[in-house]
Design a protein around this motif. Structure first.
Motif, PDB file in Angstrom:
ATOM      1  N   HIS A   1       0.659  -1.130   0.115  1.00  0.00           N
ATOM      2  CA  HIS A   1       0.025   0.103  -0.114  1.00  0.00           C
ATOM      3  C   HIS A   1       0.922   1.236  -0.031  1.00  0.00           C
ATOM      4  CE1 HIS A   1       0.233  -0.190   4.658  1.00  0.00           C
ATOM      5  NE2 HIS A   1       0.321   1.090   4.375  1.00  0.00           N
TER       6      HIS A   1
ATOM      7  N   CYS B   1      -6.054  -0.321  -2.008  1.00  0.00           N
ATOM      8  CA  CYS B   1      -4.980   0.808  -1.785  1.00  0.00           C
ATOM      9  C   CYS B   1      -5.597   2.159  -1.983  1.00  0.00           C
ATOM     10  CB  CYS B   1      -3.814   0.633  -2.566  1.00  0.00           C
ATOM     11  SG  CYS B   1      -2.951  -1.094  -2.117  1.00  0.00           S
TER      12      CYS B   1
ATOM     13  N   HIS C   1      -7.918   3.282   0.518  1.00  0.00           N
ATOM     14  CA  HIS C   1      -6.882   3.407   1.757  1.00  0.00           C
ATOM     15  C   HIS C   1      -6.732   5.134   1.670  1.00  0.00           C
ATOM     16  CE1 HIS C   1      -4.079   3.579   5.025  1.00  0.00           C
ATOM     17  NE2 HIS C   1      -3.214   3.703   4.193  1.00  0.00           N
TER      18      HIS C   1
ATOM     19  N   LYS D   1      -6.469  -1.090   6.927  1.00  0.00           N
ATOM     20  CA  LYS D   1      -6.343  -0.055   8.029  1.00  0.00           C
ATOM     21  C   LYS D   1      -5.736  -0.348   9.408  1.00  0.00           C
ATOM     22  CE  LYS D   1      -8.994   3.612   7.787  1.00  0.00           C
ATOM     23  NZ  LYS D   1      -8.217   4.794   6.977  1.00  0.00           N
TER      24      LYS D   1
END
Length: 253
Positions: A50, A103, A106, A155
């Motif tokens: 990520h 990703c 996020h 997360k």
């Protein structure tokens, strides 16, 4: 770059190395947290990759003359940071579209991105929403609840790895980085908070039974002394500092 300031200098951890630790954590989750299935591998890939865009910036970390310290991921200049984000997200999507979707979700969730006043950040946010729509249209039959679960696991793994990176090993709860003194926010399984704590200088325990068993993760870091910076300059001092591997045992409470 993740920066931990100490009296004698700085501990520096590359963002991509922090993400690799996130992936190690994900690999050890119990099945009820990280269910098996065809998209599990892509979810773990997203967690591991990520922050891959930071590889380009962390090759030559910048010195902030105003604070007399290296720029960290928190205060890094916005435009090159957003450019790095885009490059990393493009690469993650090329590796696996589902990983790219997670990703992108996020990065689009960051408060400074989602509610940005800066035009560059607002444009980035809109671009990522379009990326997500495009990927979702390409991947038929996505289970929205499963996507949300994988996103929340990303997360959580990110937060657990950052907990290790931002805190001194063995630190007491009241001396932790401010982000973690009240626990780690999480949305998995309807929960709101998870506690992590250093048991000793080599072990972190979590308040929920997340892991299949106790395991050891590792993170690569550099220690750069103030004396070396004064004598050689920031760039040379960083380049000459040896890489150190820090092992951390993770276990359930």
């Amino acid at each position: 770059m993740i920066v931990r300031e100490q009296p004698e200098g700085f501990v520096l951890i590359r963002q991509h190395d922090h993400a690799k630790l996130s992936g190690q954590i994900a690999e050890h989750f119990l099945p009820e947290w990280m269910p098996t299935g065809s998209d599990r591998e892509a979810a773990v890939l997203a967690i591991t990759q990520h922050d891959r865009g930071w590889r380009y910036l962390d090759e030559n970390p910048l010195w902030d003359s105003e604070s007399s310290s290296p720029f960290s991921f928190i205060n890094y200049p916005l435009e090159p940071k957003l450019s790095s984000y885009r490059a990393g997200l493009d690469e993650a999507e090329a590796m696996d579209p589902y990983a790219g979707l997670l990703c992108s979700m996020h990065y689009a969730s960051f408060q400074q991105i989602r509610y940005a006043e800066e035009p560059e950040a607002a444009r980035f946010y809109k671009e990522e929403l379009l990326r997500q729509e495009r990927i979702q249209s390409q991947l038929s039959g996505l289970d929205a609840s499963r996507v949300e679960r994988h996103f929340n696991l990303l997360k959580l793994c990110d937060s657990l790895s950052l907990y290790v990176c931002l805190n001194e090993p063995g630190v007491s709860k009241d001396e932790e980085h401010p982000w973690y003194r009240e626990g780690i926010e999480t949305e998995i399984a309807g929960l709101k908070h998870l506690q992590a704590r250093w048991v000793d200088e080599g072990c972190v325990a979590v308040s929920l039974p997340l892991f299949r068993s106790e395991f050891t993760g590792s993170i690569t870091l550099k220690r750069v002394s103030r004396q070396a910076i004064e004598e050689k300059g920031w760039g040379a001092a960083y380049d000459m500092a040896p890489e150190i591997t820090q092992d951390v045992i993770f276990r359930n409470k």
